[in-house]
Design an enzyme around this catalytic site. Structure first.
Site, PDB file in Angstrom:
ATOM      1  N   LYS A  54      26.575 106.691  19.585  1.00  0.00           N
ATOM      2  CA  LYS A  54      25.746 107.853  19.947  1.00  0.00           C
ATOM      3  C   LYS A  54      25.835 108.116  21.451  1.00  0.00           C
ATOM      4  CE  LYS A  54      22.668 107.172  16.040  1.00  0.00           C
ATOM      5  NZ  LYS A  54      21.429 106.683  15.470  1.00  0.00           N
ATOM      6  N   GLN A  98      16.143 103.928  17.188  1.00  0.00           N
ATOM      7  CA  GLN A  98      17.081 103.431  16.186  1.00  0.00           C
ATOM      8  C   GLN A  98      16.348 102.560  15.158  1.00  0.00           C
ATOM      9  OE1 GLN A  98      20.244 104.387  15.959  1.00  0.00           O
ATOM     10  NE2 GLN A  98      20.725 103.088  14.223  1.00  0.00           N
ATOM     11  N   ASP A 121      16.059 113.467  15.168  1.00  0.00           N
ATOM     12  CA  ASP A 121      16.401 112.850  13.877  1.00  0.00           C
ATOM     13  C   ASP A 121      15.838 113.680  12.712  1.00  0.00           C
ATOM     14  OD1 ASP A 121      17.953 110.524  13.653  1.00  0.00           O
ATOM     15  OD2 ASP A 121      16.353 109.252  14.449  1.00  0.00           O
TER      16      ASP A 121
HETATM   17  N1  GUN Z   1      19.507 103.857  11.494  1.00  0.00           N
HETATM   18  C1  GUN Z   1      20.523 104.165  10.628  1.00  0.00           C
HETATM   19  N2  GUN Z   1      20.723 105.493  10.584  1.00  0.00           N
HETATM   20  C2  GUN Z   1      19.833 106.050  11.439  1.00  0.00           C
HETATM   21  C3  GUN Z   1      19.561 107.387  11.849  1.00  0.00           C
HETATM   22  O1  GUN Z   1      20.175 108.359  11.387  1.00  0.00           O
HETATM   23  N3  GUN Z   1      18.568 107.543  12.766  1.00  0.00           N
HETATM   24  C4  GUN Z   1      17.858 106.497  13.270  1.00  0.00           C
HETATM   25  N4  GUN Z   1      16.898 106.753  14.156  1.00  0.00           N
HETATM   26  N5  GUN Z   1      18.092 105.245  12.915  1.00  0.00           N
HETATM   27  C5  GUN Z   1      19.074 105.020  12.013  1.00  0.00           C
END
Ligand code: GUN
Length: 302
Positions: A54, A98, A121
């Protein structure tokens, strides 16, 4: 192979180029760039690798990016205070915590503490509600469903009036993509069915699908005889089914398999996403798009 391959890796490149160009324009005109903070708690290896990707992608498209890594021992109160700090920070347009979080922290409480207008998100109940209402109400569609819809549109598949069958009812993929596909408008206006572990006859529903979206987390669940000839098949499953030695690095890597029996399905479908290289690369791409949108909403140019 009969089916056209819908490659997330290629679509990602197109979208990231579009984002980079728009960020440059906004910087020239308004003197600001989108700001994204990724909060990582602890040292879960999968989370570290997602967050690293990311951050790399955010840098590539010209965002301001803050990586905020916290010890696994951080208290819930401290994490909530951190979120409050970023909620108030004018240079931050997107806040991503996350997941998963350590067990002593209430995940729901943390996600609900994020300002809905920075919730890139799309997990906050306010954004879930906005998605349900549809149209101009929608600010941040959750990233994986948004990526799926974008792939369908860019592959030139007709959605209006199409029978869409979604396999799986998760809050992150199944429920939101079903909701998005039934809304009025471009890339949607479909007749949607959701099937799940309680469904009596999965096969008969799937066989009706012009667009089959599978997010069940069961490797090879969808058999070739479940696929309508010419259908668009979107496989969201990323299942680790073993390990192999990478030819490139000589190190062990996971063998990934989707929820669809790809080798057989590609002879029947009209278009299909591969695993890996299908839906996977789209999730982070749409996170970038949501962060850019967040700044555009703030500037009144969305
Ligand atoms: N953990 C696995 N996929 C995601 C996601 O799309 N967003 C977040 N915040 N955590 C994750």
């Amino acid at each position: 192979m009969a089916a056209k391959l819908i490659k997330g890796t290629d679509i990602r490149e197109q979208i990231l180029e579009e984002i980079t160009a728009e960020v440059k324009q906004i910087k020239e005109k308004h003197g600001v760039v989108p700001g994204l903070v990724t909060i990582l708690v602890g040292e879960n290896p999968a989370s570290i690798s997602y967050v690293t990707l990311k951050i790399q992608t955010a840098h590539r498209v010209g965002f301001k990016e803050i990586q905020d890594s916290q010890s696994v021992d951080i208290t819930e109160e401290q994490l909530l205070a951190l979120i409050d700090k970023y909620n108030k920070d004018d240079s931050i347009n997107g806040i991503l915590v996350q997941l998963p979080l350590p067990k002593h922290i209430d995940e729901k409480k943390v996600l609900n503490a994020i300002d809905p207008d920075k919730d890139v998100d799309g997990f906050h109940p306010v954004n879930v509600g906005r998605l349900m209402i549809g149209g101009k109400e929608v600010k941040f569609p959750p990233c994986t469903p948004a990526g799926i819809q974008e792939m369908i549109v860019r592959a030139g598949v007709e959605t209006s009036g199409a029978e869409v069958v979604v396999v799986g009812r998760s809050n992150i993929v199944g429920k939101p993509i079903a909701n998005m596909m039934l809304q009025k408008g471009k890339g949607a206006n479909s007749t949607v069915t959701i099937v799940h572990t309680g469904t009596k006859d999965l096969a008969s529903h799937c066989q009706r699908a012009d667009i089959l979206i599978v997010a069940a987390g069961v490797p090879g669940l969808v058999k070739p005889e479940w696929i309508k000839p010419g259908a668009c098949v979107i496989d969201v499953g990323v299942n680790r089914v073993g390990e192999k030695i990478s030819e490139k690095t000589g190190k062990p890597i996971a063998i990934l398999r989707g929820d669809v029996d790809f080798d057989a399905a590609k002879e029947i479908a009209g278009s299909i996403t591969p695993v890996p290289g299908g839906v996977g690369p789209m999730t982070i791409t749409m996170l970038m798009l949501n962060t850019l949108k967040s700044l555009k909403f703030k500037l009144g140019i969305a």
